[in-house]
Each structure stands twice: as structure tokens, then as C-alpha cells.
Design a protein around this motif. Structure first.
Motif, short mmCIF file in Angstrom:
data_model
loop_
_atom_site.label_atom_id
_atom_site.label_comp_id
_atom_site.label_asym_id
_atom_site.label_seq_id
_atom_site.Cartn_x
_atom_site.Cartn_y
_atom_site.Cartn_z
N ASP A 65 0.83 -1.21 0.00
CA ASP A 65 0.00 0.00 0.00
C ASP A 65 0.87 1.26 0.00
OD1 ASP A 65 -2.28 -1.55 0.02
OD2 ASP A 65 -2.63 -1.31 2.18
N ALA A 66 1.90 1.26 0.84
CA ALA A 66 2.79 2.42 0.93
C ALA A 66 3.51 2.67 -0.40
CB ALA A 66 3.80 2.23 2.05
N VAL A 67 3.97 1.60 -1.03
CA VAL A 67 4.69 1.75 -2.31
C VAL A 67 3.75 2.27 -3.39
CG1 VAL A 67 5.87 0.50 -4.17
CG2 VAL A 67 6.48 0.04 -1.78
N ARG A 68 2.57 1.71 -3.48
CA ARG A 68 1.62 2.17 -4.51
C ARG A 68 1.29 3.64 -4.32
NH1 ARG A 68 -1.01 -3.01 -3.89
NH2 ARG A 68 -2.59 -1.99 -2.63
N ARG A 69 1.07 4.07 -3.07
CA ARG A 69 0.79 5.49 -2.81
C ARG A 69 1.98 6.36 -3.22
NH1 ARG A 69 -1.03 3.62 2.06
NH2 ARG A 69 0.77 4.51 3.13
N ALA A 70 3.18 5.92 -2.85
CA ALA A 70 4.38 6.69 -3.17
C ALA A 70 4.59 6.79 -4.68
CB ALA A 70 5.61 6.08 -2.50
N LEU A 71 4.32 5.72 -5.40
CA LEU A 71 4.49 5.74 -6.85
C LEU A 71 3.52 6.72 -7.51
CD1 LEU A 71 5.00 1.94 -7.61
CD2 LEU A 71 6.72 3.76 -7.80
N GLU A 72 2.41 7.00 -6.86
CA GLU A 72 1.40 7.91 -7.42
C GLU A 72 1.57 9.35 -6.95
OE1 GLU A 72 -2.24 6.14 -6.14
OE2 GLU A 72 -2.07 4.46 -7.55
N THR A 73 2.30 9.57 -5.84
CA THR A 73 2.33 10.91 -5.26
C THR A 73 3.72 11.52 -5.09
OG1 THR A 73 2.38 10.03 -3.00
CG2 THR A 73 0.20 10.46 -3.96
N HIS A 74 4.77 10.71 -5.15
CA HIS A 74 6.13 11.20 -4.89
C HIS A 74 6.83 11.49 -6.21
CE1 HIS A 74 9.86 11.80 -2.76
NE2 HIS A 74 10.45 10.89 -3.51
N ASP A 75 7.48 12.65 -6.30
CA ASP A 75 8.15 13.01 -7.55
C ASP A 75 9.67 13.09 -7.42
OD1 ASP A 75 8.34 15.30 -6.05
OD2 ASP A 75 7.40 16.61 -7.54
N GLY A 76 10.22 12.48 -6.39
CA GLY A 76 11.66 12.51 -6.19
C GLY A 76 12.28 11.14 -6.37
N VAL A 77 13.22 10.81 -5.49
CA VAL A 77 13.89 9.51 -5.47
C VAL A 77 13.14 8.64 -4.46
CG1 VAL A 77 16.04 8.28 -4.93
CG2 VAL A 77 16.13 10.55 -6.02
N LEU A 78 12.76 7.43 -4.89
CA LEU A 78 12.04 6.50 -4.04
C LEU A 78 12.85 5.23 -3.88
CD1 LEU A 78 9.48 5.58 -2.49
CD2 LEU A 78 8.56 4.82 -4.72
N ALA A 79 13.16 4.86 -2.63
CA ALA A 79 13.86 3.61 -2.35
C ALA A 79 12.87 2.61 -1.77
CB ALA A 79 14.99 3.85 -1.35
N LEU A 80 12.87 1.41 -2.31
CA LEU A 80 11.97 0.37 -1.82
C LEU A 80 12.70 -0.61 -0.92
CD1 LEU A 80 9.89 -0.61 -4.98
CD2 LEU A 80 9.59 1.31 -3.41
N GLY A 81 11.99 -1.14 0.07
CA GLY A 81 12.54 -2.20 0.89
C GLY A 81 12.90 -3.38 0.00
N GLY A 82 13.88 -4.16 0.41
CA GLY A 82 14.39 -5.24 -0.42
C GLY A 82 13.36 -6.24 -0.90
N GLY A 83 12.34 -6.52 -0.09
CA GLY A 83 11.32 -7.50 -0.46
C GLY A 83 10.13 -6.92 -1.20
N ALA A 84 10.01 -5.61 -1.23
CA ALA A 84 8.83 -4.99 -1.86
C ALA A 84 8.62 -5.43 -3.30
CB ALA A 84 8.92 -3.47 -1.76
#
Length: 172
Positions: A65-84
């Protein structure tokens, strides 16, 4: 206008996603966001606490859920947890994004993270667990990545230079 990250960093624990991501964001003058921090903020607990109290499946749902929200709202650099990226909804959501796989060997990863108890999946026999996880995850990291950057034995500035050049080539 659609908001989307300039770049998404994926890779195993110790690959430098947070360190390189923060330095890259600073260099580009944009914000840095870490999906693990998003989960901890929304839960009001650490990832280790979530794993212990609720189990990995609950954490993975929160993470997706957090990753999907970030992919839709964040316009910078996004780092994902290793298992995401191993989760189908996350892998599907990464389609069409600039995704950089930060690759590393176990030797460099161990030196960086120390394999202490703060990483729940690495709590028992961390070296063997990291090796097994990497064998399982590497094909997914490689499939989802638009670029691969080796971070092993390399200075953060060198890694950031390489990632920045790749991002620039994507925007041409």
C-alpha cells in the motif's frame, strides 16, 4: 499532470538504496522517500515490531500500500525495501517507471549493514539468509529494472554519478 518518482531504487539489504538515494536526491535537488519509513510512520512502529507483533504478511500488505501510494504521489527519489518488488502488486505498479537495481555482493552488504538484529528477515543466520534471499530475488530485480548499477566497493559519489547519468539518459 501525473506525479511519479524520478527514479525508483531496488535491491537487497546493504546495496545502498538509502545512502545513495539520499545523496542522489540532494544532488538533483529533489525529495527522497524510503518505503520502509513510510510503513513505520503509518504504523507508528518499527518494521521489526510489525514483523513480531503482526507477522510478515501484514507487513507486506502495509508495504505494498505504501509503495503504490508513493508511486502515485512522490516526484523525487524513491527507495523500496528489499522485499517490496517480490510482491505482485508492487512489481506491476513499477511498470513504466525508471527502476534502478543497486546490486551488491554479500561481502559489501555485510560490511554496510553488519547483519544485526534490526532486519527481521536476517535475524537468524544472516549470511546464509541474505544469500538465499538474493538468489530468490535477483531474477525479479533484474526483470523489473530498467538499469543495473553495481555498488560493491564503490564510493557513494561514483554510484550517484552513474545513476544520475542513467536518469538523464531516460529524460532525453
Amino acid at each position: 499532470m501525473v506525479t511519479r518518482p524520478r527514479v525508483v531504487l531496488i535491491g537487497p539489504p546493504g546495496s545502498g538504496k538509502t545512502t545513495a538515494g539520499e545523496a542522489l536526491a540532494e544532488r538533483l535537488g529533489i525529495a527522497f522517500l524510503d518505503s520502509d519509513q513510510l510503513v513505520e510512520q503509518s504504523a507508528g512502529r518499527t518494521i521489526s515490531e510489525i514483523f513480531v507483533e503482526d507477522g510478515e504478511p501484514v507487513f507486506r500488505r502495509m508495504e505494498a500500500d505504501a509503495v503504490r501510494r508513493a508511486l502515485e504521489t512522490h516526484d523525487g527519489v524513491l527507495a523500496l525495501g528489499g522485499g517490496a518488488p517480490m510482491q505482485k502488486p508492487v512489481a506491476e505498479a513499477l511498470h513504466g517507471h525508471v527502476v534502478v537495481f543497486l546490486d551488491v555482493t554479500i561481502t559489501d552488504a555485510a560490511r554496510r549493514v553488519g547483519f544485526d538484529g534490526t532486519r527481521p528477515l536476517l535475524a537468524v543466520n544472516p549470511r546464509a539468509t541474505w544469500t538465499r534471499l538474493m538468489q530468490e530475488r535477483r531474477p525479479t530485480y533484474e526483470r523489473l529494472a530498467t538499469h543495473r548499477v553495481d555498488t560493491g566497493g564503490r564510493d557513494v559519489k561514483v554510484v550517484v554519478d552513474e545513476v544520475a547519468a542513467l536518469i538523464e539518459s531516460e529524460s532525453r
